[in-house]
Design a protein around this motif. Structure first.
Motif, short mmCIF file in Angstrom:
data_model
loop_
_atom_site.label_atom_id
_atom_site.label_comp_id
_atom_site.label_asym_id
_atom_site.label_seq_id
_atom_site.Cartn_x
_atom_site.Cartn_y
_atom_site.Cartn_z
N VAL A 125 73.45 76.17 33.27
CA VAL A 125 74.75 75.99 32.61
C VAL A 125 74.55 75.50 31.19
O VAL A 125 75.18 75.99 30.24
N GLY A 126 73.65 74.53 31.02
CA GLY A 126 73.44 73.94 29.70
C GLY A 126 72.92 74.93 28.68
O GLY A 126 73.39 74.97 27.54
N PHE A 127 71.97 75.76 29.08
CA PHE A 127 71.35 76.67 28.13
C PHE A 127 72.09 78.00 28.00
O PHE A 127 72.19 78.55 26.91
N LYS A 128 72.63 78.52 29.10
CA LYS A 128 73.27 79.83 29.05
C LYS A 128 74.75 79.75 28.65
O LYS A 128 75.22 80.54 27.84
N GLN A 129 75.48 78.82 29.23
CA GLN A 129 76.91 78.76 28.98
C GLN A 129 77.27 77.84 27.82
O GLN A 129 78.18 78.14 27.05
N LEU A 130 76.57 76.71 27.72
CA LEU A 130 76.89 75.75 26.67
C LEU A 130 76.04 75.92 25.42
O LEU A 130 76.31 75.29 24.40
N ALA A 131 75.00 76.76 25.51
CA ALA A 131 74.12 77.05 24.37
C ALA A 131 73.51 75.79 23.76
O ALA A 131 73.40 75.66 22.54
N LEU A 132 73.09 74.87 24.62
CA LEU A 132 72.43 73.66 24.13
C LEU A 132 71.01 73.98 23.69
O LEU A 132 70.33 74.78 24.34
N PRO A 133 70.53 73.38 22.62
CA PRO A 133 69.16 73.65 22.18
C PRO A 133 68.10 72.90 22.98
O PRO A 133 66.96 73.36 23.12
N GLU A 134 68.48 71.74 23.51
CA GLU A 134 67.51 70.88 24.21
C GLU A 134 68.25 69.94 25.15
O GLU A 134 69.39 69.54 24.89
N LYS A 152 59.61 69.23 38.39
CA LYS A 152 59.93 70.41 39.19
C LYS A 152 60.91 71.34 38.47
O LYS A 152 60.89 72.56 38.70
N ILE A 153 61.78 70.79 37.63
CA ILE A 153 62.75 71.63 36.94
C ILE A 153 62.23 72.11 35.59
O ILE A 153 62.97 72.73 34.82
N GLY A 154 60.97 71.81 35.29
CA GLY A 154 60.33 72.37 34.10
C GLY A 154 60.33 71.47 32.88
O GLY A 154 59.93 71.91 31.79
N ASN A 182 63.46 72.59 26.24
CA ASN A 182 64.29 73.38 25.34
C ASN A 182 64.59 74.73 25.98
O ASN A 182 64.10 75.03 27.08
N LYS A 183 65.36 75.54 25.30
CA LYS A 183 65.82 76.80 25.90
C LYS A 183 64.66 77.74 26.22
O LYS A 183 64.64 78.39 27.26
N LYS A 184 63.68 77.82 25.33
CA LYS A 184 62.53 78.69 25.56
C LYS A 184 61.73 78.23 26.77
O LYS A 184 61.34 79.04 27.62
N GLN A 185 61.49 76.94 26.87
CA GLN A 185 60.75 76.41 28.02
C GLN A 185 61.52 76.64 29.31
O GLN A 185 60.92 76.96 30.35
N TRP A 186 62.84 76.48 29.25
CA TRP A 186 63.66 76.71 30.44
C TRP A 186 63.56 78.16 30.89
O TRP A 186 63.43 78.45 32.08
#
Length: 197
Positions: A125-134, A152-154, A182-186
């Protein structure tokens, strides 16, 4: 995506529902916050009033921003088991302001991977919908259970421990560690979680 659209979608995983808080959550949440086992890595238990205030704050932030710490419910029993979510954090800490991911579950529901499952959804949700950088997370250095979830979540240990201003040296909880992703790591971690065809 607008806040209204995010709020209307709701968030589900295979076994869980992440949702706004209900009146029926108040009693089990207060009991959870008064449980020494659940609150082992906090300097004190929370009062009924503090638990009530947190529910109100979370719901108001969900309404305003489209996210906060969501109440978590098991699909198989419709039982409230705690919270997992994202929160804007502006305290006097070296990495603030930031968006934090956090969780707190009733101890009866530990050991089933629920925190990890819900947290993975929150990162999505944070990275795809909210476009958070980190997104960051932090906890007392001694809290290995939460640190394991972070891995475990990266998330990655920044190896920049800090002294939390609201804790004392006497409590043994003052030294905190910080993890981030960050988004790339996620995206890379998400690919590693997908079953191979």
């Amino acid at each position: 995506m607008s806040v209204d659209v995010i709020n209307d979608l709701g968030h589900e995983t295979e076994r869980l529902v992440l949702r706004r808080w209900k009146d029926s959550d108040r009693k089990p949440f207060a009991q959870m916050n008064a449980n020494p086992k659940v609150m082992e890595y906090f300097s004190r238990l929370r009062t009924l009033e503090e638990s009530e205030n947190m529910i109100e704050l979370c719901n108001s932030r969900i309404e305003e921003h489209g996210f906060s710490f969501w109440a978590v419910e098991r699909k198989d029993s419709n039982q409230f088991i705690g919270f997992v979510g994202l929160s804007r954090y502006t305290a006097d800490l070296p990495f603030c302001p930031c968006v934090e991911i956090g969780w707190r579950l009733s101890h009866q529901h530990w050991g089933h991977g629920f925190a990890t499952e819900a947290a993975i959804k929150c990162l999505e949700v944070g990275f795809k919908q909210l476009a958070l950088p980190e997104i960051v997370s932090f906890t007392p250095l001694l809290n290995q259970r939460s640190r394991n979830v972070m891995l475990k979540i990266g998330m990655t240990d920044c190896e920049k421990n800090f002294l939390h201003p609201s804790e004392t040296a006497k409590s043994g909880l003052q030294v905190h560690c910080m993890y981030k992703i960050n988004k790339k790591q996620w995206a890379e971690h998400s690919r590693s979680l997908r079953p191979s065809l």
